[in-house]
Design an enzyme around this catalytic site. Structure first.
Site, short mmCIF file in Angstrom:
data_model
loop_
_atom_site.label_atom_id
_atom_site.label_comp_id
_atom_site.label_asym_id
_atom_site.label_seq_id
_atom_site.Cartn_x
_atom_site.Cartn_y
_atom_site.Cartn_z
N GLY A 281 0.81 -1.21 0.00
CA GLY A 281 0.00 0.00 0.00
C GLY A 281 0.85 1.26 0.00
O GLY A 281 0.56 2.21 0.72
N GLU A 323 2.97 -5.90 -1.99
CA GLU A 323 1.88 -5.42 -2.83
C GLU A 323 1.94 -3.90 -2.88
O GLU A 323 1.47 -3.23 -1.96
CB GLU A 323 0.54 -5.90 -2.26
CG GLU A 323 0.43 -7.43 -2.19
CD GLU A 323 -0.74 -7.92 -1.34
OE1 GLU A 323 -1.58 -7.07 -0.95
OE2 GLU A 323 -0.78 -9.13 -1.06
N PRO A 324 2.56 -3.34 -3.93
CA PRO A 324 2.73 -1.88 -3.99
C PRO A 324 1.44 -1.09 -4.00
O PRO A 324 1.45 0.11 -3.76
CB PRO A 324 3.50 -1.68 -5.30
CG PRO A 324 4.15 -2.98 -5.57
CD PRO A 324 3.20 -4.02 -5.05
N GLY A 325 0.31 -1.74 -4.30
CA GLY A 325 -0.96 -1.03 -4.29
C GLY A 325 -1.05 -0.01 -5.40
O GLY A 325 -0.72 -0.28 -6.56
N ARG A 367 -13.07 9.64 -4.67
CA ARG A 367 -12.15 9.63 -3.53
C ARG A 367 -12.19 10.92 -2.71
O ARG A 367 -12.00 10.88 -1.49
CB ARG A 367 -10.73 9.35 -3.99
CG ARG A 367 -10.53 7.93 -4.54
CD ARG A 367 -9.06 7.60 -4.76
NE ARG A 367 -8.37 7.49 -3.47
CZ ARG A 367 -7.57 8.41 -2.96
NH1 ARG A 367 -7.36 9.55 -3.62
NH2 ARG A 367 -6.99 8.23 -1.80
N TYR A 371 -13.07 9.87 0.88
CA TYR A 371 -11.91 9.84 1.77
C TYR A 371 -11.39 11.23 2.15
O TYR A 371 -10.35 11.33 2.82
CB TYR A 371 -10.75 9.09 1.10
CG TYR A 371 -11.00 7.63 0.85
CD1 TYR A 371 -11.57 6.81 1.82
CD2 TYR A 371 -10.65 7.06 -0.36
CE1 TYR A 371 -11.79 5.47 1.57
CE2 TYR A 371 -10.85 5.71 -0.61
CZ TYR A 371 -11.43 4.92 0.36
OH TYR A 371 -11.64 3.59 0.13
N CYS A 398 -25.60 16.30 -8.60
CA CYS A 398 -26.49 17.01 -7.69
C CYS A 398 -26.14 16.67 -6.24
O CYS A 398 -26.91 16.04 -5.52
CB CYS A 398 -27.94 16.62 -8.00
SG CYS A 398 -29.16 17.67 -7.18
N GLU A 399 -24.94 17.06 -5.84
CA GLU A 399 -24.41 16.80 -4.50
C GLU A 399 -23.50 17.95 -4.09
O GLU A 399 -22.60 18.33 -4.86
CB GLU A 399 -23.60 15.50 -4.46
CG GLU A 399 -24.40 14.24 -4.55
CD GLU A 399 -25.15 13.93 -3.26
OE1 GLU A 399 -24.79 14.48 -2.20
OE2 GLU A 399 -26.10 13.14 -3.32
#
Length: 471
Positions: A281, A323-325, A367, A371, A398-399
């Site tokens: 990650g 696992e480099p993600g 994202r 996040y 519409c957000e």
């Protein structure tokens, strides 16, 4: 940042006002808003007279041929980053994260570059199969794999299945017996280490859905169950401490705890597991506040951590996987949008904010809303002599939380019809894209040596209505 409102953080009282009208402290006003910050862009990204090109192709020409928004994938950069991890971690097995972005084209690139592939669903496994990827180089993750998915993995002969629950061990034991197959298994463990990352993407602390706890004893019990199952070949332990990680400090604690369990398995169960997966990650630069490490530095640091812990425990070093993600595909892609409207909004205290609305949004990059992620942007179709102005790049949905780039300096004369490009969108953007507001998902366009090729075509209205039985 507020997170309590059921419709997302941007709906909470005062949330939007807390996004700093003057911009974040790390964001400096540029002398020239036309210039690229190389750290944020793929290797072949260039500006000539203000016009951004990637892979020798002007984004103006990408949009003219394929429309906007569009994801633009730099093949040279993607392959280069894959090769850099492969070479730096030469003594390891390097697994590309299929969940970050997956297509048959990129899977074939990975096969050619000698990487392994991590999948976490039957759909991702099918993409690998259709691409002709060597199944012995596939690892199958997931906390709730269905019986159908497990059976298919066994039939295809995937290289490893990472088990995540006692129920899954039961299913695998039964399926291997019914199908007369054996499979190599890794046991995912939680080491109690929380990486310095967003709460939703830190995956090794105890209170979460992944893995078996080392501290509770579940991990050792799971290893014993796998070892005793006749159709399961115990390969080793798997640990993953999070995502968007910039250094090896978190791995030091995790490696110590996982290697201690590795040694305990040898002593108490009498089996020397040959491998171990330390996850990964690794982080990328989304903005100038990010400082990702080079693969060679990460490899040296992690190798020393493992060697030190194994010496202290008096055990042989297992063969390692990482696992480099997002670190391979994330920087290799940018997204190009067309500006639709620009408006200045008065804020408290006399400040003003410029909203630049584009023809995409949270349907192609969730994202920022999900996040609270930060991104950068640049004017991509022309040079501007205007002074830089702090802007917010927003989508068409519409957000209130439909924000792509919370804070960026763009030329003050940005106008409808201009192109704006956002770097670092290769990971978890197209793969998490949706049809919210019945938007059509953008295409992925690979560029190399001045040539354009379609990796994933743009969705059509027919695609959108294909499952609507009343249409």
């Amino acid at each position: 940042m507020p997170t309590s409102h059921p419709s997302g953080w941007a709906h909470a009282d005062g949330a939007l006002n807390q996004l700093r009208p003057g911009g974040p402290s790390w964001l400096s006003e540029p002398t020239d808003p036309n210039e690229l910050v190389p750290l944020l862009w793929s290797d072949t990204a260039r500006k000539v007279d203000g016009v951004l090109s990637v892979g020798g192709v002007r984004l103006l020409d990408v949009v003219a041929q394929e429309g906007s928004p569009a994801y633009v994938l730099d093949e040279v950069d993607f392959r280069g980053r894959a090769r850099a991890f492969k070479e730096a971690f030469a003594a390891y097995d390097v697994f590309y994260a299929g969940k970050a972005f997956l297509s048959t084209t990129t899977v074939r690139w990975l096969a050619e570059e000698g990487l392994n592939l991590d999948v976490c669903s039957g759909g991702e496994l099918t993409v690998a199969e259709r691409a002709g990827f060597p199944m012995e180089r596939v690892g199958f993750h997931g906390n709730n794999k269905t019986e159908g998915e497990l059976a298919r993995a066994l039939e295809l002969g995937v290289g490893r299945i990472i088990v995540d629950s006692f129920h899954e061990i039961d299913r695998l034991e039964r399926l291997t017996s019914e199908l007369d197959r054996t499979t190599r298994v890794m046991v995912r463990v939680t080491a109690g280490v929380e990486a310095h990352t967003h709460e939703y993407i830190a995956t090794a602390h105890e209170d979460q859905k992944f893995g078996f706890s080392i501290t509770s004893g579940d991990a050792l019990d799971a290893v014993r169950r796998v070892h005793d199952a006749p159709g399961l070949d115990l390969l080793g332990l798997h640990s993953h401490i999070g995502s968007q990680i910039f250094d090896s400090s978190g791995f030091e604690v995790a490696a110590r705890r996982v290697l201690a369990l590795h040694a305990r398995v040898s002593e108490e169960i009498g089996v020397a597991m040959p491998e171990m997966d330390l996850g990964g990650g690794f982080g990328i630069a989304y903005t100038t506040q990010d400082d990702p490490a080079e693969p060679s530095d990460l490899a040296a640091q992690m190798s020393e951590i493992v060697a030190h812990e194994c010496r202290a425990l008096g055990i042989d070093e297992p063969r390692l996987s990482i696992e480099p993600g997002r670190a391979i595909v994330g920087p290799a892609m940018c997204t190009v949008y067309t500006v639709g409207t620009v408006k200045d909004v008065a804020l408290d205290g006399g400040a003003r904010r410029t909203y630049v609305s584009v023809d995409g949004g949270m349907s192609d990059n969730i994202r920022t809303a999900l996040y609270d992620a930060d991104y950068s942007a640049t004017l991509a179709n022309r040079a501007s002599a205007a002074a830089p102005r702090l802007a917010r790049v927003v989508g068409k949905h519409c957000e209130a939380g439909d924000i792509l780039v919370k804070d960026e300096f763009l030329p003050a004369d940005v106008a409808p019809g201009d192109l704006v490009a956002v770097p670092g969108t290769g990971a978890y953007c197209r793969s998490m894209a949706s049809n919210y507001n019945h938007a059509l998902r953008p295409p992925v366009i690979a560029v190399r040596d001045g040539k354009i090729s379609v990796v994933l075509r743009r969705e059509t209205v027919d695609d959108l209505l294909a499952t609507d039985v009343g249409a």
